[in-house]
Design a protein around this motif. Structure first.
Motif, mmCIF file in Angstrom:
data_model
loop_
_atom_site.group_PDB
_atom_site.id
_atom_site.type_symbol
_atom_site.label_atom_id
_atom_site.label_comp_id
_atom_site.label_asym_id
_atom_site.label_seq_id
_atom_site.Cartn_x
_atom_site.Cartn_y
_atom_site.Cartn_z
ATOM 1 N N MET A 295 9.170 61.644 24.458
ATOM 2 C CA MET A 295 7.981 61.838 26.181
ATOM 3 C C MET A 295 8.817 60.937 27.452
ATOM 4 O O MET A 295 9.843 60.467 26.905
ATOM 5 N N PRO A 296 8.979 61.872 28.955
ATOM 6 C CA PRO A 296 9.549 61.567 29.861
ATOM 7 C C PRO A 296 9.100 59.761 29.654
ATOM 8 O O PRO A 296 8.153 59.095 29.937
ATOM 9 N N ASP A 297 9.897 59.232 30.766
ATOM 10 C CA ASP A 297 9.535 57.947 31.290
ATOM 11 C C ASP A 297 8.706 58.021 32.260
ATOM 12 O O ASP A 297 8.858 58.983 33.267
ATOM 13 N N PRO A 298 8.079 57.061 32.880
ATOM 14 C CA PRO A 298 6.820 57.235 34.176
ATOM 15 C C PRO A 298 7.982 56.773 35.240
ATOM 16 O O PRO A 298 8.803 56.674 35.322
ATOM 17 N N PRO A 299 7.668 57.937 36.273
ATOM 18 C CA PRO A 299 8.168 57.675 37.651
ATOM 19 C C PRO A 299 8.411 55.820 38.114
ATOM 20 O O PRO A 299 8.485 56.174 39.282
ATOM 21 N N HIS A 300 7.579 55.292 37.435
ATOM 22 C CA HIS A 300 7.117 53.935 38.009
ATOM 23 C C HIS A 300 7.811 53.004 37.090
ATOM 24 O O HIS A 300 7.613 53.206 36.117
ATOM 25 N N THR A 301 8.326 51.653 37.740
ATOM 26 C CA THR A 301 8.500 50.568 36.603
ATOM 27 C C THR A 301 8.026 49.146 37.027
ATOM 28 O O THR A 301 6.983 49.696 37.728
ATOM 29 N N ASN A 302 7.613 48.430 35.610
ATOM 30 C CA ASN A 302 6.719 47.317 36.268
ATOM 31 C C ASN A 302 6.992 46.449 36.981
ATOM 32 O O ASN A 302 6.606 45.977 38.256
ATOM 33 N N ARG A 303 8.735 46.889 37.990
ATOM 34 C CA ARG A 303 8.399 45.780 39.041
ATOM 35 C C ARG A 303 8.210 46.618 40.141
ATOM 36 O O ARG A 303 8.124 46.280 40.979
ATOM 37 N N GLU A 304 7.682 47.918 40.131
ATOM 38 C CA GLU A 304 7.306 49.118 41.507
ATOM 39 C C GLU A 304 5.618 48.906 41.120
ATOM 40 O O GLU A 304 4.880 49.020 42.434
ATOM 41 N N LEU A 305 5.147 47.677 40.265
ATOM 42 C CA LEU A 305 3.267 47.808 40.203
ATOM 43 C C LEU A 305 2.768 46.468 41.645
ATOM 44 O O LEU A 305 3.885 45.291 41.031
ATOM 45 N N SER A 306 2.024 47.015 41.453
ATOM 46 C CA SER A 306 1.319 45.369 41.838
ATOM 47 C C SER A 306 1.321 44.447 41.180
ATOM 48 O O SER A 306 0.979 44.977 40.295
ATOM 49 N N GLN A 307 0.948 42.862 41.975
ATOM 50 C CA GLN A 307 0.146 42.079 40.564
ATOM 51 C C GLN A 307 -1.154 42.430 39.938
ATOM 52 O O GLN A 307 -1.202 42.369 39.127
ATOM 53 N N GLY A 308 -2.046 42.863 41.323
ATOM 54 C CA GLY A 308 -2.699 43.564 40.608
ATOM 55 C C GLY A 308 -2.536 44.715 39.499
ATOM 56 O O GLY A 308 -4.081 44.663 38.539
ATOM 57 N N GLN A 309 -1.866 45.498 39.715
ATOM 58 C CA GLN A 309 -2.690 46.968 38.547
ATOM 59 C C GLN A 309 -1.639 45.900 37.618
ATOM 60 O O GLN A 309 -1.917 46.253 36.559
ATOM 61 N N LEU A 310 -0.723 44.760 37.291
ATOM 62 C CA LEU A 310 -0.134 44.578 36.526
ATOM 63 C C LEU A 310 -0.983 43.659 35.526
ATOM 64 O O LEU A 310 -1.610 43.334 33.901
ATOM 65 N N GLU A 311 -2.074 43.129 36.592
ATOM 66 C CA GLU A 311 -3.134 42.153 35.711
ATOM 67 C C GLU A 311 -4.231 43.086 35.000
ATOM 68 O O GLU A 311 -4.889 42.872 34.091
ATOM 69 N N THR A 312 -4.352 44.217 35.418
ATOM 70 C CA THR A 312 -5.274 44.989 35.073
ATOM 71 C C THR A 312 -5.233 45.528 34.328
ATOM 72 O O THR A 312 -5.394 46.047 32.629
ATOM 73 N N ILE A 313 -3.425 46.200 33.774
ATOM 74 C CA ILE A 313 -2.609 46.777 32.686
ATOM 75 C C ILE A 313 -3.231 45.835 31.843
ATOM 76 O O ILE A 313 -3.190 45.901 30.239
ATOM 77 N N GLU B 58 11.611 49.102 28.308
ATOM 78 C CA GLU B 58 12.192 49.752 29.678
ATOM 79 C C GLU B 58 13.680 48.005 28.761
ATOM 80 O O GLU B 58 13.448 47.247 28.951
ATOM 81 N N GLU B 59 14.975 49.165 28.815
ATOM 82 C CA GLU B 59 16.256 48.214 28.568
ATOM 83 C C GLU B 59 15.739 46.721 29.897
ATOM 84 O O GLU B 59 15.752 47.034 31.144
ATOM 85 N N ASP B 60 15.881 45.542 29.220
ATOM 86 C CA ASP B 60 16.482 44.303 30.263
ATOM 87 C C ASP B 60 14.898 44.521 30.887
ATOM 88 O O ASP B 60 14.930 43.434 32.267
ATOM 89 N N GLY B 61 14.146 44.692 29.574
ATOM 90 C CA GLY B 61 12.537 44.319 30.534
ATOM 91 C C GLY B 61 12.119 42.454 30.136
ATOM 92 O O GLY B 61 11.945 41.704 31.103
ATOM 93 N N MET B 62 12.300 42.101 28.821
ATOM 94 C CA MET B 62 12.188 41.235 28.590
ATOM 95 C C MET B 62 13.616 40.216 28.071
ATOM 96 O O MET B 62 13.837 39.489 27.672
ATOM 97 N N THR C 217 14.717 46.961 24.693
ATOM 98 C CA THR C 217 13.987 46.756 25.326
ATOM 99 C C THR C 217 12.699 46.168 24.423
ATOM 100 O O THR C 217 13.543 45.542 22.995
ATOM 101 N N THR C 218 11.665 45.577 25.365
ATOM 102 C CA THR C 218 10.698 44.456 24.321
ATOM 103 C C THR C 218 10.237 45.336 22.224
ATOM 104 O O THR C 218 10.539 45.085 21.787
ATOM 105 N N TYR C 219 9.588 46.637 23.445
ATOM 106 C CA TYR C 219 9.459 48.050 21.922
ATOM 107 C C TYR C 219 10.676 48.760 21.577
ATOM 108 O O TYR C 219 11.056 49.364 22.743
ATOM 109 N N PRO C 220 10.938 49.518 20.614
ATOM 110 C CA PRO C 220 11.294 50.814 20.084
ATOM 111 C C PRO C 220 11.417 51.530 20.584
ATOM 112 O O PRO C 220 10.373 52.103 20.926
#
Length: 158
Positions: A1-19, A111-115, A120-123
């Motif tokens: 499956m292709p990677d999403p067009p954005h990474t968590n670094r590009e998400l707003s704090q509100g979007q991360l909280e919703t996720i 993503e590599e270097d996430g946590m 990656t955190t998950y394979p």
């Protein structure tokens, strides 16, 4: 499956909280649906096994054919309904699993270097492993075989 067009670094704090809020809900939904399919399958299969044992041990010789076909029809209808329920839960499980993976991607867990540094955190294969899950096929196969055995027992004994 292709990677999403954005990474968590590009998400707003509100979007991360919703996720982060939605993630446990979908994770629980995925696990709950799988457990329900398993319980449903085990319960119905147990009933079929007991029915076979009762027919083999207790049933009279040869009652009329009307009773035989009514009994067989009841087993077929009940088994068909259980198959429908398992397939319905499997579809809902797949939908929840897809959404869960999207949330995990949004959180950057693939993503590599996430946590963790350098990995990656998950394979990454966890995104697609669920596509080759054969548990629903196993549930349905066992249910169909036991239904056939119950019908066979009824035809022989009843």
């Amino acid at each position: 499956m292709p990677d999403p067009p954005h990474t968590n670094r590009e998400l707003s704090q509100g979007q991360l909280e919703t996720i982060r809020m939605l993630y446990p809900l979908f994770k629980n939904e995925v696990l709950r649906r799988r457990e329900y399919m398993s319980r449903l399958s085990v319960f119905h299969n147990t009933i079929l096994v007991f029915l076979i044992m009762i027919i083999a041990v207790v049933s009279p010789g040869h009652p009329d054919s009307t009773m035989r076909w009514l009994t067989i029809s009841g087993v077929v209808i009940l088994s068909g309904f259980v198959i429908y329920l398992i397939l319905q839960q499997a579809t809902r499980h797949r939908m929840a699993k897809q959404q869960l993976i999207e949330l995990e991607r949004g959180m950057g867990l693939y993503e590599e270097d996430g946590m963790f540094s350098g990995k990656t955190t998950y394979p990454k294969h966890w995104q697609t492993d669920w596509l080759s899950d054969r548990s629903v096929a196993a549930y349905l196969t066992i249910l169909i075989v036991l239904t056939g055995l119950a019908i066979g027992a009824m035809l022989i004994r009843l």
